[in-house]
Design a protein around this motif. Structure first.
Motif, PDB file in Angstrom:
ATOM      1  N   GLY A  86      -2.864  49.594  30.557  1.00  0.00           N
ATOM      2  CA  GLY A  86      -3.596  50.553  31.368  1.00  0.00           C
ATOM      3  C   GLY A  86      -3.731  50.113  32.820  1.00  0.00           C
ATOM      4  O   GLY A  86      -3.177  49.091  33.215  1.00  0.00           O
ATOM      5  N   PRO A  87      -4.491  50.882  33.604  1.00  0.00           N
ATOM      6  CA  PRO A  87      -5.253  52.056  33.166  1.00  0.00           C
ATOM      7  C   PRO A  87      -4.351  53.262  32.868  1.00  0.00           C
ATOM      8  O   PRO A  87      -3.363  53.490  33.557  1.00  0.00           O
ATOM      9  CB  PRO A  87      -6.174  52.345  34.340  1.00  0.00           C
ATOM     10  N   ASP A  98      -9.774  57.188  33.542  1.00  0.00           N
ATOM     11  CA  ASP A  98      -8.966  56.008  33.246  1.00  0.00           C
ATOM     12  C   ASP A  98      -9.417  55.354  31.949  1.00  0.00           C
ATOM     13  O   ASP A  98     -10.609  55.219  31.685  1.00  0.00           O
ATOM     14  CB  ASP A  98      -9.086  54.983  34.375  1.00  0.00           C
ATOM     15  N   PHE A  99      -8.429  54.922  31.157  1.00  0.00           N
ATOM     16  CA  PHE A  99      -8.708  54.228  29.904  1.00  0.00           C
ATOM     17  C   PHE A  99      -7.839  52.971  29.813  1.00  0.00           C
ATOM     18  O   PHE A  99      -6.660  52.992  30.181  1.00  0.00           O
ATOM     19  CB  PHE A  99      -8.422  55.132  28.697  1.00  0.00           C
ATOM     20  N   TYR A 100      -8.443  51.902  29.320  1.00  0.00           N
ATOM     21  CA  TYR A 100      -7.697  50.688  28.999  1.00  0.00           C
ATOM     22  C   TYR A 100      -7.481  50.678  27.492  1.00  0.00           C
ATOM     23  O   TYR A 100      -8.440  50.705  26.719  1.00  0.00           O
ATOM     24  CB  TYR A 100      -8.448  49.450  29.487  1.00  0.00           C
ATOM     25  N   VAL A 101      -6.227  50.661  27.090  1.00  0.00           N
ATOM     26  CA  VAL A 101      -5.854  50.942  25.705  1.00  0.00           C
ATOM     27  C   VAL A 101      -5.558  49.653  24.942  1.00  0.00           C
ATOM     28  O   VAL A 101      -4.658  48.891  25.326  1.00  0.00           O
ATOM     29  CB  VAL A 101      -4.620  51.865  25.665  1.00  0.00           C
ATOM     30  N   MET A 118       2.369  53.749  31.718  1.00  0.00           N
ATOM     31  CA  MET A 118       1.045  54.174  32.175  1.00  0.00           C
ATOM     32  C   MET A 118       0.915  54.055  33.692  1.00  0.00           C
ATOM     33  O   MET A 118       0.294  54.915  34.335  1.00  0.00           O
ATOM     34  CB  MET A 118      -0.038  53.344  31.480  1.00  0.00           C
ATOM     35  N   LYS A 119       1.493  53.012  34.247  1.00  0.00           N
ATOM     36  CA  LYS A 119       1.435  52.831  35.700  1.00  0.00           C
ATOM     37  C   LYS A 119       2.161  53.968  36.407  1.00  0.00           C
ATOM     38  O   LYS A 119       1.653  54.550  37.377  1.00  0.00           O
ATOM     39  CB  LYS A 119       2.053  51.491  36.086  1.00  0.00           C
ATOM     40  N   LEU A 120       3.349  54.308  35.935  1.00  0.00           N
ATOM     41  CA  LEU A 120       4.116  55.405  36.525  1.00  0.00           C
ATOM     42  C   LEU A 120       3.320  56.703  36.469  1.00  0.00           C
ATOM     43  O   LEU A 120       3.205  57.430  37.471  1.00  0.00           O
ATOM     44  CB  LEU A 120       5.439  55.567  35.786  1.00  0.00           C
ATOM     45  N   MET A 121       2.770  57.008  35.325  1.00  0.00           N
ATOM     46  CA  MET A 121       2.108  58.300  35.157  1.00  0.00           C
ATOM     47  C   MET A 121       0.782  58.363  35.904  1.00  0.00           C
ATOM     48  O   MET A 121       0.372  59.441  36.335  1.00  0.00           O
ATOM     49  CB  MET A 121       1.938  58.591  33.671  1.00  0.00           C
TER      50      MET A 121
END
Length: 410
Positions: A86-87, A98-101, A118-121
């Motif tokens: 994440g985030p 934002d979520f840390y998965v 996740m960084k790209l999106m």
């Protein structure tokens, strides 16, 4: 002949000690089977019969008293490492921000790959998620003397749906029977009793409710009938076309439009090459006979399921995904994943156990009213992994990444 021994003069692992005469049954305590003495007895039993020290298996911080209903013959734990990705930015109906998965896995590169997606999106503005349907089934089959009986009974079911629903819902506080689907063949009527199940996954709930409904039907139907509570038409813990079309669990979509320049910057691939590879892969899957075209949705879903206390066997259904992508006229890339049979819970089952509850709390998803939020986070995580792997295959980073991050050998 003497019994075999290892280099230390001990019986090999997996064989009982020489001259052993003790009862080979696993120790149980009828009064307190999760108490310290019962657990210690099973640990001694394992050590004596296998030679294993249980140095790590027998070390844990959870309270065994919390385990009734989750495991039998408890003697220890399997520790699975959890990585953080994440985030993850989600623009959902239920999950927002934002979520840390937490991803529990032993596969190197998995967390890194999802983290990259996740960084790209996130830089593209986040993933839009939508829950389209929510239903869990039990699927009894009714048998008759002939197809005429099927026809008569089918109409009777429709006319008495309210009474059947009342009988089913008397067994549960949160389950609601929303419809009975009917599929006939020969002199049998296969049905799907569809329920909403609140924050629970609902397989046990729907089984109990449907049994009560079928008992009411048996008692009140004027004709003769026989039934099996499950005719295998729910395809429990198996992927199937019927569940992908009609939904089992949550039907959730994650989608995003990625600017071409951003994909090139972060993934090192042009969107036209990414889209071409997608077309080629779809044909390959069609030739192979798959029933879905996801790349590796089982990876992220399994890792999330282990971390958050889901029934991991439900990955068989939950990981089947419909992937769709479109190269837009300006070169940007639209990508979406539909998960039509995502079975998750934020209450009941393994979700209340110590580490699993902590992971759900990390996501803000523990307890009542959170299950649709969790479903959206799962779908968004899947899309991140699909885009990351798809890009890695095109630019030939896939093998290299596993070679660098996925090798852990003595």
């Amino acid at each position: 002949m003497s019994a075999p021994q290892d280099s230390n003069g001990q019986p090999p692992t997996g064989q009982p000690p020489t001259g052993q005469t003790a009862d080979d049954r696993i120790p149980r305590d009828r009064d307190d089977d999760y108490g310290a003495e019962a657990v210690a007895a099973r640990q001694r039993f394992v050590r004596e019969r296998t030679g294993s020290t249980l140095e790590h298996v027998a070390s844990y911080s959870l309270d065994p008293a919390t385990l009734p209903g989750n495991v039998e013959n408890f003697f220890g734990v399997a520790q699975v490492p959890i990585g953080l990705a994440g985030p993850l930015l989600v623009n959902g109906e239920h999950a927002q921000g934002d979520f840390y998965v937490p991803l529990a896995t032993t596969e190197g590169t998995l967390v890194a790959s999802y983290n990259r997606g996740m960084k790209l999106m996130r830089e593209a503005g986040g993933i839009t998620t939508t829950v389209l349907d929510d239903r869990m089934q039990r699927a009894p089959v009714f048998l008759f003397e002939s197809a005429r009986g099927v026809k008569e009974f089918s109409g009777w079911l429709d006319a008495h749906l309210d009474e059947i629903a009342a009988a089913a819902e008397a067994t549960t506080r949160s389950g609601r029977l929303i419809e009975i689907q009917k599929f006939s063949a020969a002199r049998m009527l296969y049905t799907r009793f569809n329920y909403t199940t609140g924050d629970a996954a609902g397989q046990n709930m729907t089984g109990k409710a449907t049994f009560a409904a079928c008992a009411w039907i048996k008692q009140n139907y004027p004709g003769e009938l026989h039934f099996y509570l499950e005719g295998q038409f729910a395809t429990d813990k198996k992927s199937s076309t019927v569940n992908m079309l009609h939904t089992r669990g949550k039907r959730v979509v994650a989608e995003i439009t990625l600017p071409a320049a951003l994909v090139e910057e972060h993934m090192g691939v042009s969107t036209d090459k990414l889209w071409k590879a997608r077309l080629v892969g779809n044909l390959g899957g069609f030739m192979a006979g798959v029933n879905n075209n996801g790349l590796h949705s089982a990876n992220g879903i399994t890792a999330l399921f282990i971390a958050t206390g889901q029934d991991v066997a439900n990955v068989a259904e939950s990981s089947a995904a419909y992937g769709f992508s479109e190269l837009l006229p300006n070169g940007d890339y639209y990508a979406a994943v539909t998960i039509p049979a995502l079975i998750v819970a934020t209450y009941g089952g393994g979700t209340g156990l110590a580490t699993q509850r902590e992971c759900l709390e990390l996501l803000g998803c523990y307890g009542a009213g959170k299950v649709l939020k969790l479903a959206e986070i799962v779908a968004a995580t899947v899309l991140a992994g699909e885009l990351s792997l798809g890009s890695a295959v095109v630019v030939e980073e896939w093998v290299q990444a596993h070679d660098e991050l996925g090798r852990n050998r003595p």
